[in-house]
Design an enzyme around this catalytic site. Structure first.
Site, PDB file in Angstrom:
ATOM      1  CB  ALA A   1     -32.487  17.963  54.112  1.00  0.00           C
ATOM      2  CB  SER A   2     -34.289  18.508  59.120  1.00  0.00           C
ATOM      3  OG  SER A   2     -35.340  17.568  59.291  1.00  0.00           O
TER       4      SER A   2
ATOM      5  CG  ASN B   1     -39.149  14.637  71.055  1.00  0.00           C
ATOM      6  OD1 ASN B   1     -39.251  13.613  70.390  1.00  0.00           O
ATOM      7  ND2 ASN B   1     -40.212  15.388  71.360  1.00  0.00           N
TER       8      ASN B   1
ATOM      9  CB  SER C   1     -36.732  10.274  60.987  1.00  0.00           C
ATOM     10  OG  SER C   1     -37.662   9.551  60.196  1.00  0.00           O
TER      11      SER C   1
ATOM     12  CE1 TYR D   1     -39.656  15.008  60.440  1.00  0.00           C
ATOM     13  CE2 TYR D   1     -39.093  12.997  59.255  1.00  0.00           C
ATOM     14  CZ  TYR D   1     -39.471  13.642  60.418  1.00  0.00           C
ATOM     15  OH  TYR D   1     -39.644  12.911  61.573  1.00  0.00           O
TER      16      TYR D   1
ATOM     17  CG  ASN E   1     -40.398  28.721  68.566  1.00  0.00           C
ATOM     18  OD1 ASN E   1     -39.546  27.915  68.168  1.00  0.00           O
ATOM     19  ND2 ASN E   1     -41.277  29.275  67.768  1.00  0.00           N
ATOM     20  CB  VAL E   2     -36.392  24.687  70.346  1.00  0.00           C
ATOM     21  CG1 VAL E   2     -36.643  24.079  71.710  1.00  0.00           C
ATOM     22  CG2 VAL E   2     -37.192  23.993  69.258  1.00  0.00           C
TER      23      VAL E   2
ATOM     24  CB  ILE F   1     -43.745   6.602  66.441  1.00  0.00           C
ATOM     25  CG1 ILE F   1     -42.315   6.086  66.153  1.00  0.00           C
ATOM     26  CG2 ILE F   1     -44.124   6.388  67.897  1.00  0.00           C
ATOM     27  CD1 ILE F   1     -42.108   4.596  66.309  1.00  0.00           C
TER      28      ILE F   1
END
Ligand code: NAD
Length: 246
Positions: free
Chosen positions: A156-157, A89, A141, A154, A62-63, A187
């Site tokens: 903001a990240s 990724n 993204s 999302y 888990n990163v 995608i």
């Protein structure tokens, strides 16, 4: 074989864009390090990379867990002697409008999409600096550039990842390390599975190419950016979105 013997860690490599990237790197001659949370899916992805002719190893990590990331990086270095490429990724969504978004939704996305990108990059950087070479690629993204309804966390990240990319390209460029980001449009991967068909049809209509992208079409761009063909590309954010944002 543009990535011959390049030891390449790909996070979130068990499915979607990450798996397509692992397989592309495998076909380009890389030593593929599959990193993802689900052990069986990691094993399956490693088997696919080996079937494509690559040397490969898997890590069920888990990163967001810094100790686990450090242990993976140490193990890769011990086994393969170097780290040439990191593809950051792994990513998640937890969508809600600003007024409805919970702190848990906000934190979960920031932890995986932003904090873990910092963990992984910091964990490999000493090795790359010692080598005097390396490539770090970050998954942004189009949402990180233009925003999106329901994606405060999302967006903001993914905007934050662009900040990482620009900063690290300045800090690490003089040490021989290139850092770039890819900003995909829509995608076709499991990440879109929660989106209703009607909305997906609307998304297709918005894209000048009139279709969603395929994971392989992002993997191809990662392979280019990781290769020496992109030797003067640094600090870039490459939109791969079928013209969505034109
Ligand atoms: P996906 O959901 O299909 O795959 C993501 C993978 O990341 C999964 O295998 C998952 O297990 C893994 N993962 C999630 N959290 C993790 C963690 N904490 N530790 C380790 N692994 C973890 O997603 P995708 O569509 O292939 O997207 C890949 C990346 O591209 C993400 O960063 C995503 O935000 C970005 N992206 C995707 C799209 C799209 O339309 N699919 C568009 C723009 C950007």
């Amino acid at each position: 074989m543009r990535l011959q013997d390049k030891v390449s860690i790909i996070t979130g490599a068990a499915q979607g864009i990450g798996l397509a990237t692992a397989l592309k790197f495998a076909r380009e001659g890389a030593v593929v390090i599959v990193c993802d949370m689900k052990p069986e899916a990691v094993d399956a992805a490693v088997a696919q990379c080996r079937a494509a002719g690559a040397r490969a190893a898997g890590f069920a990590v888990n990163v967001t867990d810094r100790a686990a990331v450090d242990a993976m990086v140490a193990a890769v270095k011990a086994q393969f002697g170097r780290i040439d490429v990191l593809v950051n990724n792994a990513g998640i969504t937890r969508d809600a409008r600003l007024q409805k978004m919970t702190i848990e939704q906000f934190d979960a996305v920031i932890d995986v999409n932003l904090r873990a990108v910092f963990h992984c990059a910091q964990a490999v950087t000493d090795t790359m600096v010692e080598q005097g070479s390396g490539v770090i690629l970050n998954a942004s993204s189009v949402v990180g550039i233009y925003g999106n309804f329901g994606q405060t966390n999302y967006a903001a990240s993914k905007f934050g990842v662009i900040g990482f990319t620009k900063t690290w390209s300045r800090e690490l460029g003089p040490k021989g390390i290139r850092v770039n980001a890819v900003a995909p449009g829509f995608i076709e991967t499991p990440i879109l599975s929660t989106i209703p068909d009607k909305v997906l049809d609307g998304m297709r209509a918005e894209v000048p190419l009139r279709r969603l992208g395929k994971p392989e079409e992002i993997a191809n761009v990662y392979a280019f950016l990781a290769s020496d063909e992109a030797s003067y590309v640094n600090g870039a954010v490459l939109e791969v979105a079928g013209g969505l944002t034109v």
